[in-house]
Design an enzyme around this catalytic site. Structure first.
Site, PDB file in Angstrom:
ATOM      1  N   ALA A 106      28.830  40.618  41.068  1.00  0.00           N
ATOM      2  CA  ALA A 106      29.217  39.586  40.267  1.00  0.00           C
ATOM      3  C   ALA A 106      30.690  40.120  39.400  1.00  0.00           C
ATOM      4  O   ALA A 106      31.141  39.379  38.822  1.00  0.00           O
ATOM      5  CB  ALA A 106      28.117  39.159  39.358  1.00  0.00           C
ATOM      6  N   ALA A 107      30.560  41.322  39.036  1.00  0.00           N
ATOM      7  CA  ALA A 107      31.627  41.735  38.030  1.00  0.00           C
ATOM      8  C   ALA A 107      32.889  41.496  38.514  1.00  0.00           C
ATOM      9  O   ALA A 107      33.248  41.437  39.702  1.00  0.00           O
ATOM     10  CB  ALA A 107      31.519  43.252  37.651  1.00  0.00           C
ATOM     11  N   PRO A 108      34.113  41.161  37.604  1.00  0.00           N
ATOM     12  CA  PRO A 108      34.001  40.846  36.290  1.00  0.00           C
ATOM     13  C   PRO A 108      33.254  39.636  35.666  1.00  0.00           C
ATOM     14  O   PRO A 108      33.371  39.678  34.679  1.00  0.00           O
ATOM     15  CB  PRO A 108      35.435  41.129  35.858  1.00  0.00           C
ATOM     16  CG  PRO A 108      36.123  40.538  37.135  1.00  0.00           C
ATOM     17  CD  PRO A 108      35.391  40.955  38.281  1.00  0.00           C
ATOM     18  N   GLY A 109      32.972  38.681  36.755  1.00  0.00           N
ATOM     19  CA  GLY A 109      32.339  37.671  36.083  1.00  0.00           C
ATOM     20  C   GLY A 109      32.880  36.281  36.458  1.00  0.00           C
ATOM     21  O   GLY A 109      32.042  35.134  36.132  1.00  0.00           O
ATOM     22  N   GLY A 110      34.017  36.110  36.920  1.00  0.00           N
ATOM     23  CA  GLY A 110      34.468  34.582  37.358  1.00  0.00           C
ATOM     24  C   GLY A 110      33.702  33.790  38.066  1.00  0.00           C
ATOM     25  O   GLY A 110      33.427  32.687  37.480  1.00  0.00           O
ATOM     26  N   LYS A 111      33.126  34.313  39.087  1.00  0.00           N
ATOM     27  CA  LYS A 111      32.264  33.483  39.813  1.00  0.00           C
ATOM     28  C   LYS A 111      30.746  33.060  39.154  1.00  0.00           C
ATOM     29  O   LYS A 111      30.301  31.904  39.359  1.00  0.00           O
ATOM     30  CB  LYS A 111      32.069  34.122  41.195  1.00  0.00           C
ATOM     31  CG  LYS A 111      33.236  34.229  41.854  1.00  0.00           C
ATOM     32  CD  LYS A 111      33.242  35.009  43.263  1.00  0.00           C
ATOM     33  CE  LYS A 111      34.548  35.264  43.783  1.00  0.00           C
ATOM     34  NZ  LYS A 111      35.462  35.839  42.975  1.00  0.00           N
ATOM     35  N   CYS A 145      38.370  39.286  50.206  1.00  0.00           N
ATOM     36  CA  CYS A 145      39.852  39.029  49.777  1.00  0.00           C
ATOM     37  C   CYS A 145      40.724  40.047  50.773  1.00  0.00           C
ATOM     38  O   CYS A 145      41.213  40.511  50.453  1.00  0.00           O
ATOM     39  CB  CYS A 145      40.053  39.236  48.449  1.00  0.00           C
ATOM     40  SG  CYS A 145      39.675  41.053  47.869  1.00  0.00           S
ATOM     41  N   ASP A 164      30.395  37.881  47.240  1.00  0.00           N
ATOM     42  CA  ASP A 164      31.900  38.364  47.004  1.00  0.00           C
ATOM     43  C   ASP A 164      31.791  39.902  47.314  1.00  0.00           C
ATOM     44  O   ASP A 164      32.062  40.263  46.419  1.00  0.00           O
ATOM     45  CB  ASP A 164      32.544  37.736  45.884  1.00  0.00           C
ATOM     46  CG  ASP A 164      33.967  38.126  45.915  1.00  0.00           C
ATOM     47  OD1 ASP A 164      34.599  37.786  46.886  1.00  0.00           O
ATOM     48  OD2 ASP A 164      34.524  38.396  44.879  1.00  0.00           O
TER      49      ASP A 164
END
Length: 473
Positions: A114-119, A235, A182
């Site tokens: 999860a980091a840094p947290g956008g999703k 990515c 991700d």
């Protein structure tokens, strides 16, 4: 111009063809974009359009995403609306995974890397205070940014953990309705934005990350409910990390199927033609190339677990259940040192929240824990629920509580227009002058959106209680 490894260039020529490869190289001369994702848990898109201070254009694949045309990333990150949690700064392509995850209010969702947290912020926005989000990152240091971003966004129905996928899978057997992966990857799609990743590619390459991705997918499968959905994203452009990984996953777990995703401007279909065998459905995967779209390179696949039970996995054991008995016990237990906070906290949190949340004291911090939060003592938990405040001589509300949007109607509030210089002074941690009618705790807002707390002395001065680590520099 970034110097690309010869081996990588050969692979990209095969993937894109000569004409596509030349256009791809030309994209390196284009400046990477700044974009934001609106937090609809705090403001609607209609209301945002009325107050938006930037010149923007829509991100085609994300209804709440906007490309910024007239401001730098620094300008966007210093605007008071950013501190109020109205938006999160995120690269346009990175908005896609959470955008296609079919979130329903009340879902239990895992963001595994999860980091840094956008999703995670995007998922929390969709949940709108309902359900449960477990946001995990294996790195404890990386979870610091994850926690901060979730707090700024006002998310309080969350657990942030720093665990391995293997350890999580022991606790969450077929527990989650939705999972977002991700995954760590070779980062080929980010070479334009982060040239340092070229060196990492040369040292490790796709094969190194493919082994990690298989392990993560294995563990995620056993945490996903039958009937649940999973988004896999990278990515990178590498076939073995993208379509090859999805083919391996669906071959290994026959009850996983690839779902179609609405085709948007800038999308390219998955490259089923690059793989041998009878793979089906890979064309439903989505690729984003920087020469075809306004964003960096990305790959995304949406999968669904058919509602049938697969044979049990002997390596995964369910060892705990959803349980809040301990929370209730702690909530009802008499605090021998100070009972004031248990009554004083009710001044700051509307009564209806206590039907589903329990304030639990851990050392001097008061956590607001959801009734459906899991028993987490055997997990490496960084943040459980909302850090609502501190039990000192009297209860002191936290900046996180202000941003969580629970006390919007707090009786003692100071609402400043965004143009008021006192907004910047407050965000810098300065004492500000206010009306003498204010006394005690004051909820400071900008254009109606909470920023944090201050303590008025009744003589026209507001002592700043804004989180020292979040101040505007």
């Amino acid at each position: 111009m970034v110097t690309l490894p010869e081996k990588y260039c050969t692979r990209m020529k095969t993937l894109l063809g000569e004409d596509g490869y030349e256009k791809y190289l030309e994209s390196f001369s284009v400046k990477p974009l700044t974009a934001i994702k609106i937090n609809t848990a705090k403001t609607s898109l209609q209301d945002w359009e009325k107050i938006c201070p930037f010149d923007t254009e829509k991100v085609p694949w994300c209804d709440t995403g906007f490309i910024i045309n007239n401001a730098s990333k620094t300008d966007v990150s210093k605007h008071p609306y950013y501190f109020a949690g109205l938006y999160y700064i995120q690269e346009p392509s990175a908005m896609l995974p959470a955008s296609i995850l079919p979130v329903n209010e009340g879902d239990k969702i895992l963001d595994l890397c999860a980091a840094p947290g956008g999703k995670s912020v995007a998922i929390a926005s969709k949940l709108n205070g309902s359900g449960l989000l477990v946001a995990n990152d294996i790195s404890v240091s990386r979870t610091a940014a994850l926690v901060k971003n979730l707090q700024a966004a006002g998310a309080f129905n969350t657990i942030v953990t720093a665990e391995t996928p293997e350890h999580l899978s022991l606790h969450f057997k077929e527990y989650f309705d939705k999972i977002l992966l991700d995954v760590p990857c070779s980062g080929e799609g980010m070479f334009r934005r982060s040239p340092d990743m070229v060196k990492d590619w040369s040292c490790k390459g796709p094969q190194y990350y493919a082994a990690i991705q298989k392990d993560i997918l294995n563990k995620a499968y056993h945490m996903l409910k039958p009937g649940g959905s999973l988004v896999y994203s990278t990515c990178t452009f590498s076939i073995e990390e993208d379509e090859g990984m999805i083919q391996w996953f669906t071959d290994t777990y026959k009850d996983m199927e690839i779902c179609s995703v609405p085709f948007k401007e800038g999308f390219s279909p998955g490259r089923q033609d690059m793989l041998a065998g009878n793979s089906t459905g890979l064309a439903n995967c989505i690729r984003i190339f920087p020469h075809n779209a306004k964003g960096e390179g990305h790959f995304v696949a949406l999968l669904k677990k058919r509602n049938v039970h697969a044979p049990p996995d002997t390596n995964t054991t369910k060892i705990c259940k959803p349980c809040y008995k301990q929370c209730k016990k702690n909530h009802n237990k008499k605090d021998s040192t100070d009972n004031n906070w248990q009554e004083e906290i009710k001044e700051f949190i509307p009564e209806q929240y206590f039907k589903n949340y329990y304030p639990v004291k851990h050392k001097d911090t008061i956590q607001l824990v959801h009734a459906e939060m899991l028993e987490t003592r055997s997990l490496r938990v960084v943040q459980n629920g909302l850090a609502a405040g501190y039990a000192k001589k009297h209860f002191e509300p936290s900046c996180q509580l202000a941003l969580a949007a629970l006390p919007y109607s707090y009786k003692n509030s100071l609402d400043l227009p965004v143009s008021d210089i006192n907004v910047i002074k407050y965000l810098k941690g300065e004492t500000i002058n206010i009306d003498t009618s204010y006394n005690g705790w004051v909820l400071v807002k900008v254009d109606g959106f909470p920023l944090g707390w201050g303590k008025a002395d009744g003589h026209g001065r507001l002592k700043n209680k804004y989180n020292a680590g979040w101040r505007m520099l």
